[in-house]
Motif scaffolding. Structure first.
Motif, PDB file in Angstrom:
ATOM      1  N   THR A   1       0.429  -4.489  -7.712  1.00 28.19           N
ATOM      2  CA  THR A   1       1.502  -3.540  -7.443  1.00 28.19           C
ATOM      3  C   THR A   1       0.905  -2.263  -6.873  1.00 28.19           C
ATOM      4  O   THR A   1      -0.010  -1.689  -7.453  1.00 28.19           O
ATOM      5  N   ALA A   2       1.444  -1.821  -5.725  1.00 23.83           N
ATOM      6  CA  ALA A   2       0.924  -0.636  -5.053  1.00 23.83           C
ATOM      7  C   ALA A   2       1.984   0.456  -4.997  1.00 23.83           C
ATOM      8  O   ALA A   2       3.159   0.184  -4.760  1.00 23.83           O
ATOM      9  N   LYS A   3       1.532   1.689  -5.190  1.00 23.21           N
ATOM     10  CA  LYS A   3       2.344   2.879  -4.934  1.00 23.21           C
ATOM     11  C   LYS A   3       1.723   3.537  -3.716  1.00 23.21           C
ATOM     12  O   LYS A   3       0.550   3.916  -3.746  1.00 23.21           O
ATOM     13  N   ARG A   4       2.492   3.652  -2.636  1.00 29.59           N
ATOM     14  CA  ARG A   4       1.936   4.082  -1.349  1.00 29.59           C
ATOM     15  C   ARG A   4       2.389   5.495  -1.006  1.00 29.59           C
ATOM     16  O   ARG A   4       3.580   5.762  -0.930  1.00 29.59           O
ATOM     17  N   GLY A   5       1.425   6.379  -0.783  1.00 28.12           N
ATOM     18  CA  GLY A   5       1.724   7.766  -0.464  1.00 28.12           C
ATOM     19  C   GLY A   5       1.335   8.135   0.957  1.00 28.12           C
ATOM     20  O   GLY A   5       0.457   7.519   1.559  1.00 28.12           O
TER      21      GLY A   5
ATOM     22  N   ILE B   1      -2.405   6.517   1.397  1.00 30.06           N
ATOM     23  CA  ILE B   1      -3.185   6.455   0.167  1.00 30.06           C
ATOM     24  C   ILE B   1      -2.340   5.722  -0.865  1.00 30.06           C
ATOM     25  O   ILE B   1      -1.171   6.046  -1.059  1.00 30.06           O
ATOM     26  N   HIS B   2      -2.942   4.732  -1.495  1.00 31.54           N
ATOM     27  CA  HIS B   2      -2.227   3.899  -2.457  1.00 31.54           C
ATOM     28  C   HIS B   2      -2.922   3.999  -3.814  1.00 31.54           C
ATOM     29  O   HIS B   2      -4.151   4.029  -3.879  1.00 31.54           O
ATOM     30  N   VAL B   3      -2.131   3.981  -4.859  1.00 29.83           N
ATOM     31  CA  VAL B   3      -2.660   3.736  -6.198  1.00 29.83           C
ATOM     32  C   VAL B   3      -2.184   2.333  -6.543  1.00 29.83           C
ATOM     33  O   VAL B   3      -0.978   2.061  -6.537  1.00 29.83           O
ATOM     34  N   THR B   4      -3.133   1.447  -6.765  1.00 30.72           N
ATOM     35  CA  THR B   4      -2.807   0.031  -6.935  1.00 30.72           C
ATOM     36  C   THR B   4      -3.292  -0.485  -8.277  1.00 30.72           C
ATOM     37  O   THR B   4      -4.446  -0.274  -8.642  1.00 30.72           O
ATOM     38  N   GLU B   5      -2.385  -1.133  -8.983  1.00 32.86           N
ATOM     39  CA  GLU B   5      -2.717  -1.857 -10.218  1.00 32.86           C
ATOM     40  C   GLU B   5      -3.000  -3.290  -9.789  1.00 32.86           C
ATOM     41  O   GLU B   5      -2.114  -3.987  -9.290  1.00 32.86           O
ATOM     42  N   ILE B   6      -4.244  -3.718  -9.936  1.00 33.77           N
ATOM     43  CA  ILE B   6      -4.654  -5.063  -9.533  1.00 33.77           C
ATOM     44  C   ILE B   6      -4.345  -6.026 -10.670  1.00 33.77           C
ATOM     45  O   ILE B   6      -4.737  -5.794 -11.818  1.00 33.77           O
TER      46      ILE B   6
END
Length: 122
Positions: free
Chosen positions: A27-31, A42-47
Motif C-alpha cells: 500500500t502506497a501513499k503518494r505525495g 514521494i511515496h510512503v509505502t507499507e510493503i
C-alpha cells in the motif's frame, strides 16, 4: 508565455492525510503528484509479505528503508540482498524488483509516478 510561480516557496505533504492505494508492493501513499514544478513523487509505502516482482520502463525508484524485520531483503533482478533501516537502494528502469518481508519505506520516484509504467513478466 512565462509560467506562473507557485504562491509560496515550499510544499507541505501530510502523509497521515493521504489515503493509501494498492500497489505491487503493498500500500502506497503518494505525495507531490499534483505539484507541477516538482519533477517526481514521494511515496510512503507499507510493503506486504507478498510483494510482486515488477519493473518500470521509465521510472527510477529510490527506496529508503524506515522499518523492516531482521530477515528483510530486496530481490533485484537475480540477486537477493539483505536490507535494514537506514539503507537506501536506487532502482534503475528495467530492473526487476520486489521486497521480501514486511517493511516500511520512503520511495522517491523520478519522473512523476505513472501507474501505467508497472510491468510484470507473467
Amino acid at each position: 508565455m512565462p509560467s506562473t510561480p507557485p504562491a509560496q516557496g515550499y510544499e507541505i505533504v501530510d502523509f497521515a492525510q493521504i489515503p493509501g492505494v494498492p500497489c505491487p508492493c503493498g500500500t502506497a501513499k503518494r505525495g507531490l503528484a499534483d505539484v507541477s514544478d516538482y519533477p517526481g513523487t514521494i511515496h510512503v509505502t507499507e510493503i506486504s509479505t507478498d510483494a510482486k516482482t515488477h519493473y518500470h520502463k521509465r521510472l527510477t525508484e529510490t527506496y529508503f528503508f524506515l522499518e523492516c524485520g531482521e530477515d528483510a531483503k530486496m530481490e533485484l533482478d537475480d540477486e537477493i540482498l539483505p536490507v535494514h533501516p537506514g539503507m537506501c537502494i536506487m532502482i534503475r528502469p528495467g530492473t526487476r524488483h520486489r521486497a521480501l518481508g514486511k517493511m516500511k519505506i520512503v520511495n522517491i520516484v523520478f519522473p512523476k509516478f505513472d501507474p501505467t509504467d508497472e510491468w510484470f513478466d507473467e
